[in-house]
Motif scaffolding. Structure first.
Motif, PDB file in Angstrom:
ATOM      1  N   ARG A   1      -4.121 -71.143 -39.545  1.00 35.07           N
ATOM      2  CA  ARG A   1      -5.183 -70.265 -38.992  1.00 35.07           C
ATOM      3  C   ARG A   1      -6.529 -71.026 -39.494  1.00 35.07           C
ATOM      4  O   ARG A   1      -6.591 -71.149 -40.527  1.00 35.07           O
ATOM      5  CB  ARG A   1      -5.155 -68.832 -39.567  1.00 35.07           C
ATOM      6  N   ALA A   2      -7.498 -71.194 -38.727  1.00 36.85           N
ATOM      7  CA  ALA A   2      -8.652 -71.791 -38.864  1.00 36.85           C
ATOM      8  C   ALA A   2      -9.901 -71.022 -38.583  1.00 36.85           C
ATOM      9  O   ALA A   2     -10.020 -70.363 -37.405  1.00 36.85           O
ATOM     10  CB  ALA A   2      -8.896 -73.174 -38.241  1.00 36.85           C
ATOM     11  N   LEU A   3     -10.884 -70.655 -39.402  1.00 39.55           N
ATOM     12  CA  LEU A   3     -11.820 -70.093 -38.963  1.00 39.55           C
ATOM     13  C   LEU A   3     -13.059 -70.967 -38.912  1.00 39.55           C
ATOM     14  O   LEU A   3     -13.341 -72.030 -39.623  1.00 39.55           O
ATOM     15  CB  LEU A   3     -12.642 -69.162 -40.216  1.00 39.55           C
ATOM     16  N   ILE A   4     -13.675 -71.276 -37.716  1.00 34.68           N
ATOM     17  CA  ILE A   4     -15.076 -72.105 -37.233  1.00 34.68           C
ATOM     18  C   ILE A   4     -16.387 -71.231 -37.253  1.00 34.68           C
ATOM     19  O   ILE A   4     -16.089 -70.415 -36.274  1.00 34.68           O
ATOM     20  CB  ILE A   4     -14.692 -72.889 -36.194  1.00 34.68           C
ATOM     21  N   THR A   5     -17.485 -71.492 -38.025  1.00 31.95           N
ATOM     22  CA  THR A   5     -18.408 -70.769 -37.741  1.00 31.95           C
ATOM     23  C   THR A   5     -19.645 -71.690 -36.794  1.00 31.95           C
ATOM     24  O   THR A   5     -19.288 -72.839 -36.597  1.00 31.95           O
ATOM     25  CB  THR A   5     -19.189 -70.615 -39.087  1.00 31.95           C
ATOM     26  N   GLY A   6     -20.445 -71.100 -36.030  1.00 30.44           N
ATOM     27  CA  GLY A   6     -21.345 -71.692 -35.163  1.00 30.44           C
ATOM     28  C   GLY A   6     -20.513 -72.306 -34.147  1.00 30.44           C
ATOM     29  O   GLY A   6     -20.393 -73.223 -33.626  1.00 30.44           O
ATOM     30  N   ALA A   7     -19.287 -71.272 -33.405  1.00 30.45           N
ATOM     31  CA  ALA A   7     -18.320 -72.248 -32.885  1.00 30.45           C
ATOM     32  C   ALA A   7     -18.465 -71.720 -31.218  1.00 30.45           C
ATOM     33  O   ALA A   7     -17.819 -72.258 -30.450  1.00 30.45           O
ATOM     34  CB  ALA A   7     -17.179 -71.339 -33.139  1.00 30.45           C
TER      35      ALA A   7
ATOM     36  N   GLY B   1     -21.503 -76.464 -28.348  1.00 33.03           N
ATOM     37  CA  GLY B   1     -21.967 -77.690 -28.904  1.00 33.03           C
ATOM     38  C   GLY B   1     -20.637 -78.341 -29.803  1.00 33.03           C
ATOM     39  O   GLY B   1     -19.654 -78.093 -29.475  1.00 33.03           O
ATOM     40  N   ILE B   2     -21.045 -78.603 -31.093  1.00 34.98           N
ATOM     41  CA  ILE B   2     -20.220 -79.330 -31.893  1.00 34.98           C
ATOM     42  C   ILE B   2     -19.160 -78.219 -32.457  1.00 34.98           C
ATOM     43  O   ILE B   2     -18.084 -78.625 -32.615  1.00 34.98           O
ATOM     44  CB  ILE B   2     -20.689 -79.885 -33.209  1.00 34.98           C
ATOM     45  N   GLY B   3     -19.667 -76.951 -32.829  1.00 34.92           N
ATOM     46  CA  GLY B   3     -18.720 -76.025 -33.138  1.00 34.92           C
ATOM     47  C   GLY B   3     -17.366 -75.776 -32.284  1.00 34.92           C
ATOM     48  O   GLY B   3     -16.620 -75.543 -32.390  1.00 34.92           O
ATOM     49  N   ALA B   4     -18.026 -75.660 -30.776  1.00 36.51           N
ATOM     50  CA  ALA B   4     -17.014 -75.554 -29.622  1.00 36.51           C
ATOM     51  C   ALA B   4     -15.933 -76.670 -29.602  1.00 36.51           C
ATOM     52  O   ALA B   4     -14.745 -76.300 -29.183  1.00 36.51           O
ATOM     53  CB  ALA B   4     -17.625 -75.341 -28.271  1.00 36.51           C
TER      54      ALA B   4
ATOM     55  N   GLN C   1     -25.695 -62.708 -30.586  1.00 36.29           N
ATOM     56  CA  GLN C   1     -26.476 -63.071 -29.404  1.00 36.29           C
ATOM     57  C   GLN C   1     -25.691 -63.996 -28.513  1.00 36.29           C
ATOM     58  O   GLN C   1     -26.140 -64.061 -27.303  1.00 36.29           O
ATOM     59  CB  GLN C   1     -28.059 -63.620 -29.718  1.00 36.29           C
ATOM     60  N   VAL C   2     -24.877 -64.760 -28.754  1.00 36.46           N
ATOM     61  CA  VAL C   2     -23.879 -65.478 -28.031  1.00 36.46           C
ATOM     62  C   VAL C   2     -22.524 -65.047 -27.775  1.00 36.46           C
ATOM     63  O   VAL C   2     -21.738 -66.004 -27.638  1.00 36.46           O
ATOM     64  CB  VAL C   2     -23.981 -66.980 -28.625  1.00 36.46           C
ATOM     65  N   SER C   3     -22.397 -63.876 -28.062  1.00 36.69           N
ATOM     66  CA  SER C   3     -20.987 -63.267 -28.000  1.00 36.69           C
ATOM     67  C   SER C   3     -20.223 -63.511 -26.718  1.00 36.69           C
ATOM     68  O   SER C   3     -18.965 -63.356 -26.645  1.00 36.69           O
ATOM     69  CB  SER C   3     -20.973 -61.617 -28.322  1.00 36.69           C
ATOM     70  N   ALA C   4     -20.849 -63.632 -25.454  1.00 33.08           N
ATOM     71  CA  ALA C   4     -20.281 -63.743 -24.348  1.00 33.08           C
ATOM     72  C   ALA C   4     -19.827 -65.031 -24.368  1.00 33.08           C
ATOM     73  O   ALA C   4     -18.547 -65.424 -23.861  1.00 33.08           O
ATOM     74  CB  ALA C   4     -21.301 -63.647 -23.162  1.00 33.08           C
ATOM     75  N   ASP C   5     -20.620 -66.138 -24.720  1.00 33.05           N
ATOM     76  CA  ASP C   5     -19.851 -67.388 -24.871  1.00 33.05           C
ATOM     77  C   ASP C   5     -18.739 -67.623 -25.863  1.00 33.05           C
ATOM     78  O   ASP C   5     -17.679 -68.289 -25.566  1.00 33.05           O
ATOM     79  CB  ASP C   5     -20.846 -68.274 -25.178  1.00 33.05           C
ATOM     80  N   LEU C   6     -18.868 -66.706 -27.007  1.00 37.83           N
ATOM     81  CA  LEU C   6     -17.871 -66.934 -27.921  1.00 37.83           C
ATOM     82  C   LEU C   6     -16.570 -66.290 -27.547  1.00 37.83           C
ATOM     83  O   LEU C   6     -15.617 -67.000 -27.560  1.00 37.83           O
ATOM     84  CB  LEU C   6     -18.499 -66.284 -29.010  1.00 37.83           C
ATOM     85  N   ASP C   7     -16.861 -65.209 -26.695  1.00 38.13           N
ATOM     86  CA  ASP C   7     -15.396 -64.517 -26.415  1.00 38.13           C
ATOM     87  C   ASP C   7     -14.752 -65.287 -25.284  1.00 38.13           C
ATOM     88  O   ASP C   7     -13.502 -65.685 -25.144  1.00 38.13           O
ATOM     89  CB  ASP C   7     -15.836 -62.891 -25.746  1.00 38.13           C
ATOM     90  N   ALA C   8     -15.625 -66.106 -24.378  1.00 38.30           N
ATOM     91  CA  ALA C   8     -14.859 -66.583 -23.403  1.00 38.30           C
ATOM     92  C   ALA C   8     -14.099 -67.970 -23.761  1.00 38.30           C
ATOM     93  O   ALA C   8     -13.212 -68.166 -23.667  1.00 38.30           O
ATOM     94  CB  ALA C   8     -16.042 -67.261 -22.237  1.00 38.30           C
ATOM     95  N   LEU C   9     -14.664 -68.551 -25.059  1.00 39.44           N
ATOM     96  CA  LEU C   9     -14.037 -69.750 -25.540  1.00 39.44           C
ATOM     97  C   LEU C   9     -12.865 -69.360 -26.165  1.00 39.44           C
ATOM     98  O   LEU C   9     -11.851 -69.900 -26.259  1.00 39.44           O
ATOM     99  CB  LEU C   9     -14.923 -70.504 -26.539  1.00 39.44           C
ATOM    100  N   ALA C  10     -12.768 -68.199 -26.968  1.00 40.09           N
ATOM    101  CA  ALA C  10     -11.775 -67.622 -27.863  1.00 40.09           C
ATOM    102  C   ALA C  10     -10.528 -67.241 -26.825  1.00 40.09           C
ATOM    103  O   ALA C  10      -9.246 -67.592 -27.253  1.00 40.09           O
ATOM    104  CB  ALA C  10     -12.290 -66.388 -28.539  1.00 40.09           C
ATOM    105  N   ALA C  11     -10.730 -66.596 -25.728  1.00 37.49           N
ATOM    106  CA  ALA C  11      -9.914 -66.370 -24.959  1.00 37.49           C
ATOM    107  C   ALA C  11      -9.424 -67.643 -24.023  1.00 37.49           C
ATOM    108  O   ALA C  11      -8.144 -67.536 -23.753  1.00 37.49           O
ATOM    109  CB  ALA C  11     -10.676 -65.555 -23.556  1.00 37.49           C
ATOM    110  N   ARG C  12     -10.057 -68.563 -23.848  1.00 40.09           N
ATOM    111  CA  ARG C  12      -9.496 -69.751 -23.513  1.00 40.09           C
ATOM    112  C   ARG C  12      -8.524 -70.362 -24.441  1.00 40.09           C
ATOM    113  O   ARG C  12      -7.516 -71.113 -23.905  1.00 40.09           O
ATOM    114  CB  ARG C  12     -10.601 -70.789 -22.779  1.00 40.09           C
TER     115      ARG C  12
END
Length: 451
Positions: A216-222, A225-228, A248-259
């Motif tokens: 299990r991996a935790l990535i900050t600033g994810a 960019g590089i974090g994604a 502030q970027v939770s929409a992008d964060l949630d979308a990437l996590a779902a994918r």
């Protein structure tokens, strides 16, 4: 992200002629890892004689379908003859037996004939011993000389070729496969002229197709960019990912996590409650922590405000210190874990207008070096990855002259991609790379900036 049109031009028919005629840089298109690839080396691999090379031969046929030997007859390998054999995609030279300056001529005798036989994006790895581990001063001096040779050879490589030096401790020979799967493959396309030490590590990768399976991996600033890119690469390698970024970027964060089939955490890592929120959000614990979140606020020191200074140090250095310490003390970061800190070549060489940023990134390197021996009892490794010029939105917004200088001031003559940083992080996240700890891996194309 800005595209590098000069590479396109330099690799066109008319561009090759013009670039060659006027002596301009001629960067090659680098070969990078593609989905569906089966072997680390798609082409011919050459292995020299020597005791460390003998260990490589035990698994070499898992790396390539075309294995050649130099200086010894080996089962399954064909003897390589200069100017007669096929082009070489990967080369392993065992320099561990070079213990006197008179023996350094073996470097010239081996490499000089084969340099004209290297394939596009060839990867060379030299194996040696860490000078600090040798009691004989002459032997230590000779092994240090190999480092100077390897860094210089890396600057003479052409057509996207790279060179690395691996110092292999006694008892760490079983970690060579993981290291060579990385450094002989396109996963290390933008890494060259580096020296990495392998020490003993009891853990091993069980499945090379998914080396992070079950972790299990935790990535900050994810979120971007590089974090994604790091999140995508760790997920590709089998990890379950937990993505963290600011609300502030939770929409992008949630979308990437779902994918990626992962989990998202919207947390301001500089908030007083950040450590508690993080631990509460990770009740099952984690095996890998990647501190990628970072900001820049560039000004020369004479013009730098306290806000610019404080914000960069808070995000880039203090937050990783506080959060990692909390994850360790709470037991959230499990034994045999991996911590990777995203530093920068600015933290090694400094950079005008970046006293705050360079201080923060140098602090991360110091954190890795200081914490490494303290975490070894738990089997936890901690390392820094130091990117150079990487093609991101931030570098695309740079003035043209600065952007071009950043791209060309490296042995590979171009900027790297977020994928290049992500591949390095993924390698350092593997179970076997506990053999690497307290070190800095530069992903910079062997930039002229820094050591």
């Amino acid at each position: 992200m800005s595209s590098d049109r000069y590479i396109d031009f330099a690799n066109s028919d008319i561009g090759r002629r013009l670039v060659g005629a006027v002596g301009l840089p001629a960067p090659a298109r680098l070969e990078r890892w593609q989905a569906g690839r089966l072997r680390p080396v798609e082409g011919t691999m050459l292995v020299s004689a020597g005791p460390l090379a003998d260990h490589v031969r035990l698994f070499a046929q898992r790396l390539t379908d075309s294995l050649y030997s130099f200086g010894s007859d080996q089962p399954g390998a064909t003897a390589w003859v200069a100017a007669q054999g096929p082009k070489l995609k990967a080369v392993v030279f065992d320099a561990s037996t070079l213990l006197h300056s008179d023996q350094l001529n073996h470097l010239r005798e081996f490499f000089q004939p084969l340099l004209k036989s290297l394939d596009h994006s060839a990867h060379v790895v030299i194996l040696g011993r860490a000078p600090a581990t040798l009691s004989d001063p002459l032997a230590a001096s000779t092994q240090q000389a190999v480092e100077g040779f390897s860094r210089s050879l890396a600057k003479e490589m052409r057509d996207g070729g790279t060179v690395q030096l691996l110092h292999v401790d006694e008892g760490a020979e079983d970690q060579l496969e993981g290291a060579l799967r990385f450094f002989l493959s396109p996963k290390s396309a933008y890494i060259s002229g580096q020296v990495i030490r392998l020490s003993h590590c009891p853990t091993q990768v069980q499945d090379w197709s998914r080396p992070l399976s079950g972790r299990r991996a935790l990535i900050t600033g994810a979120a971007r960019g590089i974090g994604a890119a790091i999140a995508e690469t760790l997920a590709r390698d089998g990890a379950e990912v937990v993505l963290l970024d600011v609300p502030q970027v939770s929409a992008d964060l949630d979308a990437l996590a779902a994918r990626l089939g992962g989990q998202s955490l919207a947390i301001d890592i500089c908030a007083e409650s950040a450590a508690l929120e993080l631990i509460e959000g990770l009740p099952e614990g984690v095996d890998i922590v990647v501190h990628n979140a970072g900001i820049t606020r560039d000004k020369t020191l004479v013009n730098m405000s306290a806000e610019f200074w404080d914000s960069v140090l808070a995000v880039n250095l203090n937050a990783p210190q506080v959060l990692t310490n909390s994850l360790l003390e709470s037991g959230t970061l499990r034994d045999n874990g991996r911590v990777i800190l995203l530093a920068s070549i600015s933290g090694i060489a400094g950079n005008r207008g970046q006293t705050n940023y360079a201080a923060s990134k140098a602090g991360l390197i110091g954190l890795a070096q200081a914490w490494a021996p303290l975490l070894q009892e738990r089997g936890i490794s901690i390392n820094a990855v130091a990117p150079g010029f990487i093609e991101t939105k931030m570098t695309a917004d740079m003035p043209f002259a600065y952007r071009e200088a950043g791209r060309r001031m490296s042995s590979l003559g171009q900027g790297g991609l977020p994928q290049d940083v992500a591949e390095a992080v993924a390698w350092l996240s593997q179970p076997g790379t506990g053999a690497v700890t307290g070190q800095v891996l530069r992903v910079c194309g062997q930039s002229v900036i820094g050591a």
